[in-house]
Design a protein around this motif. Structure first.
Motif, PDB file in Angstrom:
ATOM      1  N   PHE A  68       0.837  -1.204   0.000  1.00 32.82           N
ATOM      2  CA  PHE A  68       0.000   0.000   0.000  1.00 32.82           C
ATOM      3  C   PHE A  68       0.868   1.249   0.000  1.00 32.82           C
ATOM      4  CE2 PHE A  68      -2.595   3.342   1.890  1.00 32.82           C
ATOM      5  CZ  PHE A  68      -3.745   3.247   1.118  1.00 32.82           C
ATOM      6  N   LEU A  69       1.934   1.232   0.800  1.00 31.43           N
ATOM      7  CA  LEU A  69       2.842   2.386   0.822  1.00 31.43           C
ATOM      8  C   LEU A  69       3.499   2.586  -0.537  1.00 31.43           C
ATOM      9  CD1 LEU A  69       4.617   2.169   4.303  1.00 31.43           C
ATOM     10  CD2 LEU A  69       2.724   3.643   3.601  1.00 31.43           C
ATOM     11  N   CYS A  70       3.835   1.496  -1.200  1.00 28.51           N
ATOM     12  CA  CYS A  70       4.402   1.610  -2.555  1.00 28.51           C
ATOM     13  C   CYS A  70       3.388   2.210  -3.509  1.00 28.51           C
ATOM     14  CB  CYS A  70       4.850   0.237  -3.053  1.00 28.51           C
ATOM     15  SG  CYS A  70       6.379  -0.355  -2.298  1.00 28.51           S
ATOM     16  N   SER A  71       2.130   1.826  -3.342  1.00 27.93           N
ATOM     17  CA  SER A  71       1.067   2.391  -4.153  1.00 27.93           C
ATOM     18  C   SER A  71       0.961   3.897  -3.931  1.00 27.93           C
ATOM     19  CB  SER A  71      -0.262   1.698  -3.814  1.00 27.93           C
ATOM     20  OG  SER A  71      -1.313   2.195  -4.613  1.00 27.93           O
ATOM     21  N   ARG A  85       3.219   7.298   8.835  1.00 29.91           N
ATOM     22  CA  ARG A  85       3.065   7.633  10.251  1.00 29.91           C
ATOM     23  C   ARG A  85       1.754   7.097  10.813  1.00 29.91           C
ATOM     24  NH1 ARG A  85       4.212  12.643   9.923  1.00 29.91           N
ATOM     25  NH2 ARG A  85       6.351  12.523  10.723  1.00 29.91           N
ATOM     26  N   GLU A  86       0.685   7.233  10.065  1.00 27.45           N
ATOM     27  CA  GLU A  86      -0.610   6.752  10.548  1.00 27.45           C
ATOM     28  C   GLU A  86      -0.618   5.231  10.704  1.00 27.45           C
ATOM     29  OE1 GLU A  86      -3.109   8.280  11.717  1.00 27.45           O
ATOM     30  OE2 GLU A  86      -2.493  10.325  11.240  1.00 27.45           O
ATOM     31  N   LEU A  87       0.028   4.528   9.794  1.00 24.11           N
ATOM     32  CA  LEU A  87       0.091   3.070   9.899  1.00 24.11           C
ATOM     33  C   LEU A  87       0.953   2.648  11.085  1.00 24.11           C
ATOM     34  CD1 LEU A  87       0.289   2.119   6.125  1.00 24.11           C
ATOM     35  CD2 LEU A  87      -1.512   1.444   7.731  1.00 24.11           C
ATOM     36  N   TRP A  88       2.069   3.355  11.315  1.00 22.66           N
ATOM     37  CA  TRP A  88       2.881   3.072  12.493  1.00 22.66           C
ATOM     38  C   TRP A  88       2.080   3.330  13.765  1.00 22.66           C
ATOM     39  CZ3 TRP A  88       7.425   5.174   9.451  1.00 22.66           C
ATOM     40  CH2 TRP A  88       8.405   4.183   9.252  1.00 22.66           C
ATOM     41  N   MET A  89       1.289   4.391  13.761  1.00 24.73           N
ATOM     42  CA  MET A  89       0.458   4.697  14.918  1.00 24.73           C
ATOM     43  C   MET A  89      -0.502   3.545  15.211  1.00 24.73           C
ATOM     44  SD  MET A  89       0.761   7.581  16.624  1.00 24.73           S
ATOM     45  CE  MET A  89      -0.901   7.944  17.204  1.00 24.73           C
ATOM     46  N   ILE A  98      -2.695  -4.023  11.078  1.00 26.03           N
ATOM     47  CA  ILE A  98      -2.564  -3.344   9.784  1.00 26.03           C
ATOM     48  C   ILE A  98      -2.527  -4.333   8.616  1.00 26.03           C
ATOM     49  CG2 ILE A  98      -1.406  -1.330  10.753  1.00 26.03           C
ATOM     50  CD1 ILE A  98       1.224  -2.471   9.609  1.00 26.03           C
ATOM     51  N   THR A  99      -2.780  -5.609   8.911  1.00 23.70           N
ATOM     52  CA  THR A  99      -2.865  -6.578   7.815  1.00 23.70           C
ATOM     53  C   THR A  99      -4.267  -6.589   7.211  1.00 23.70           C
ATOM     54  OG1 THR A  99      -3.526  -8.452   9.232  1.00 23.70           O
ATOM     55  CG2 THR A  99      -1.158  -8.018   8.984  1.00 23.70           C
ATOM     56  N   GLU A 100      -5.216  -5.995   7.902  1.00 21.39           N
ATOM     57  CA  GLU A 100      -6.588  -5.955   7.422  1.00 21.39           C
ATOM     58  C   GLU A 100      -6.801  -4.758   6.503  1.00 21.39           C
ATOM     59  OE1 GLU A 100      -8.932  -8.183   7.887  1.00 21.39           O
ATOM     60  OE2 GLU A 100      -7.599  -9.443   9.099  1.00 21.39           O
ATOM     61  N   PRO A 101      -7.433  -4.966   5.336  1.00 17.89           N
ATOM     62  CA  PRO A 101      -7.681  -3.852   4.409  1.00 17.89           C
ATOM     63  C   PRO A 101      -8.409  -2.682   5.066  1.00 17.89           C
ATOM     64  CG  PRO A 101      -8.141  -5.936   3.342  1.00 17.89           C
ATOM     65  CD  PRO A 101      -7.884  -6.261   4.783  1.00 17.89           C
ATOM     66  N   ILE A 106      -8.469   3.011   7.006  1.00 16.71           N
ATOM     67  CA  ILE A 106      -8.653   3.978   8.093  1.00 16.71           C
ATOM     68  C   ILE A 106      -7.419   4.865   8.219  1.00 16.71           C
ATOM     69  CG2 ILE A 106      -8.833   4.223  10.593  1.00 16.71           C
ATOM     70  CD1 ILE A 106     -10.622   1.737  10.597  1.00 16.71           C
ATOM     71  N   ALA A 107      -6.246   4.237   8.170  1.00 15.99           N
ATOM     72  CA  ALA A 107      -5.001   5.001   8.270  1.00 15.99           C
ATOM     73  C   ALA A 107      -4.863   5.981   7.100  1.00 15.99           C
ATOM     74  CB  ALA A 107      -3.805   4.051   8.305  1.00 15.99           C
ATOM     75  N   ALA A 108      -5.200   5.526   5.908  1.00 19.06           N
ATOM     76  CA  ALA A 108      -5.091   6.378   4.718  1.00 19.06           C
ATOM     77  C   ALA A 108      -6.020   7.584   4.812  1.00 19.06           C
ATOM     78  CB  ALA A 108      -5.407   5.561   3.470  1.00 19.06           C
ATOM     79  N   GLU A 109      -7.220   7.364   5.296  1.00 13.52           N
ATOM     80  CA  GLU A 109      -8.171   8.463   5.419  1.00 13.52           C
ATOM     81  C   GLU A 109      -7.756   9.442   6.512  1.00 13.52           C
ATOM     82  OE1 GLU A 109     -12.284   7.153   5.496  1.00 13.52           O
ATOM     83  OE2 GLU A 109     -11.805   5.492   4.145  1.00 13.52           O
ATOM     84  N   LYS A 110      -7.182   8.929   7.607  1.00 15.27           N
ATOM     85  CA  LYS A 110      -6.679   9.812   8.655  1.00 15.27           C
ATOM     86  C   LYS A 110      -5.516  10.657   8.147  1.00 15.27           C
ATOM     87  CE  LYS A 110      -8.037   7.504  12.926  1.00 15.27           C
ATOM     88  NZ  LYS A 110      -7.566   6.919  14.202  1.00 15.27           N
ATOM     89  N   ALA A 111      -4.767  10.103   7.201  1.00 12.22           N
ATOM     90  CA  ALA A 111      -3.632  10.832   6.630  1.00 12.22           C
ATOM     91  C   ALA A 111      -4.082  11.935   5.681  1.00 12.22           C
ATOM     92  CB  ALA A 111      -2.700   9.867   5.908  1.00 12.22           C
ATOM     93  N   GLY A 112      -5.346  11.862   5.231  1.00 12.92           N
ATOM     94  CA  GLY A 112      -5.847  12.924   4.362  1.00 12.92           C
ATOM     95  C   GLY A 112      -6.448  12.481   3.044  1.00 12.92           C
ATOM     96  N   PHE A 113      -6.438  11.178   2.762  1.00 14.38           N
ATOM     97  CA  PHE A 113      -7.052  10.684   1.531  1.00 14.38           C
ATOM     98  C   PHE A 113      -8.564  10.593   1.700  1.00 14.38           C
ATOM     99  CE2 PHE A 113      -2.813   8.714   0.569  1.00 14.38           C
ATOM    100  CZ  PHE A 113      -2.637   9.318  -0.671  1.00 14.38           C
ATOM    101  N   SER A 114      -9.282  10.771   0.610  1.00 18.88           N
ATOM    102  CA  SER A 114     -10.721  10.539   0.627  1.00 18.88           C
ATOM    103  C   SER A 114     -10.962   9.032   0.593  1.00 18.88           C
ATOM    104  CB  SER A 114     -11.383  11.186  -0.592  1.00 18.88           C
ATOM    105  OG  SER A 114     -10.967  10.534  -1.792  1.00 18.88           O
ATOM    106  N   GLU A 115     -12.166   8.623   0.892  1.00 16.46           N
ATOM    107  CA  GLU A 115     -12.493   7.203   0.866  1.00 16.46           C
ATOM    108  C   GLU A 115     -12.256   6.612  -0.516  1.00 16.46           C
ATOM    109  OE1 GLU A 115     -16.326   4.222   1.716  1.00 16.46           O
ATOM    110  OE2 GLU A 115     -16.435   6.361   2.221  1.00 16.46           O
ATOM    111  N   GLU A 116     -12.624   7.364  -1.539  1.00 14.45           N
ATOM    112  CA  GLU A 116     -12.445   6.881  -2.919  1.00 14.45           C
ATOM    113  C   GLU A 116     -10.963   6.755  -3.272  1.00 14.45           C
ATOM    114  OE1 GLU A 116     -14.337   9.409  -1.984  1.00 14.45           O
ATOM    115  OE2 GLU A 116     -16.323   8.504  -2.229  1.00 14.45           O
TER     116      GLU A 116
END
Length: 256
Positions: A68-71, A85-89, A98-101, A106-116
């Motif tokens: 995911f980070l590579c993506s 940072r959010e995934l480490w948190m 963090i093995t669950e999609p 959740i981490a990605a959205e907290k970092a600032g990404f939209s759900e889409e």
């Protein structure tokens, strides 16, 4: 020449809390040290396999998160720091899986990404393009001589220097200081014995003791950490400052 930022590659895996520690230090000091910090998501189990120590990593559960980070690195590189940072948190501070999609989203959205956006990046993880990216970065780390993570590769004077482990940051600071006299005072900061002891106990708050001889600014990163010592010329203003219990005058330089 002093304005040129020298490249520093940081190879890391979310599976290692020591990578998180190094990550936060490098993010904090990149401007002071005048470095071009390049975050390189790497698969720790791949390095262990390459060095014949695959038994040392029995759980390769970070694979999906690292893909995911590579993506993120490929599609939105400016967001890589925040998502990491959010995934480490989640894994090391909140004890989340963090093995669950769902957890990754959740981490990605907290970092600032939209759900889409987060869903798109997650779907991209299954592509050969992303898988190849992670393999290539892991191979690059091995070519530098990596035998574990974190691995830091600093390039100066047309030569690469490899450091393994969060306990080598003081050596990196020395190298940065010796290669640029203008940074020597700042870089030598991490070489003080007392300051390195504070790095080793970055997991608990130290309340104000009333000792105003030397204090450190409270770390606003997620590490819940003691921070670096800086000299002060005024009384403690509030609980935003925390005692580091170091002798007066041991640290002479201040934040610029």
């Amino acid at each position: 020449m002093a304005g040129l930022r020298r490249k520093l590659e940081f190879f890391y895996d979310l599976l290692s809390p020591y990578c998180w520690l190094s990550f936060e230090v490098l993010c904090r000091y990149r401007n002071i040290w005048n470095i071009n910090l390049q975050l390189r998501p790497t698969f720790l189990a791949g390095i262990m396999k390459d060095t014949g120590m695959e038994e040392s990593v029995k759980d390769a559960g970070s694979l999906d998160a690292m893909r995911f980070l590579c993506s993120v690195e490929m599609e939105n590189p400016e967001m890589l720091e925040k998502v990491s940072r959010e995934l480490w948190m989640r894994i090391w501070s909140q004890d989340e899986d963090i093995t669950e999609p769902k957890s990754i989203l959740i981490a990605a959205e907290k970092a600032g990404f939209s759900e889409e956006q987060a869903e798109f990046l997650l779907k991209k993880c299954s592509t050969e393009e992303v898988k190849k990216k992670l393999r290539e970065t892991t191979t690059a780390a091995c070519r530098h001589g990596a035998f574990g993570l974190p691995t830091i590769v600093f390039n100066v004077n047309k030569k690469s220097h490899m450091f393994f482990g969060s306990d080598k940051l003081e050596l990196l600071a020395h190298l940065i200081g010796s290669s640029d006299s203008g940074l020597k005072r700042q870089a030598s900061f991490l070489l003080k014995d007392r300051s390195w002891e504070t790095l080793e106990v970055m997991w608990e708050w130290i309340p104000i003791s009333g000792n105003e001889s030397a204090v450190g600014q409270r770390d606003t990163s997620p590490l819940r950490a003691k921070s670096w010592a800086v000299g002060v010329e005024k009384p403690l203003p509030s609980k935003a400052f925390w005692s580091l219990e170091v002798p007066a005058g041991e640290y002479a330089w201040r934040w610029g």
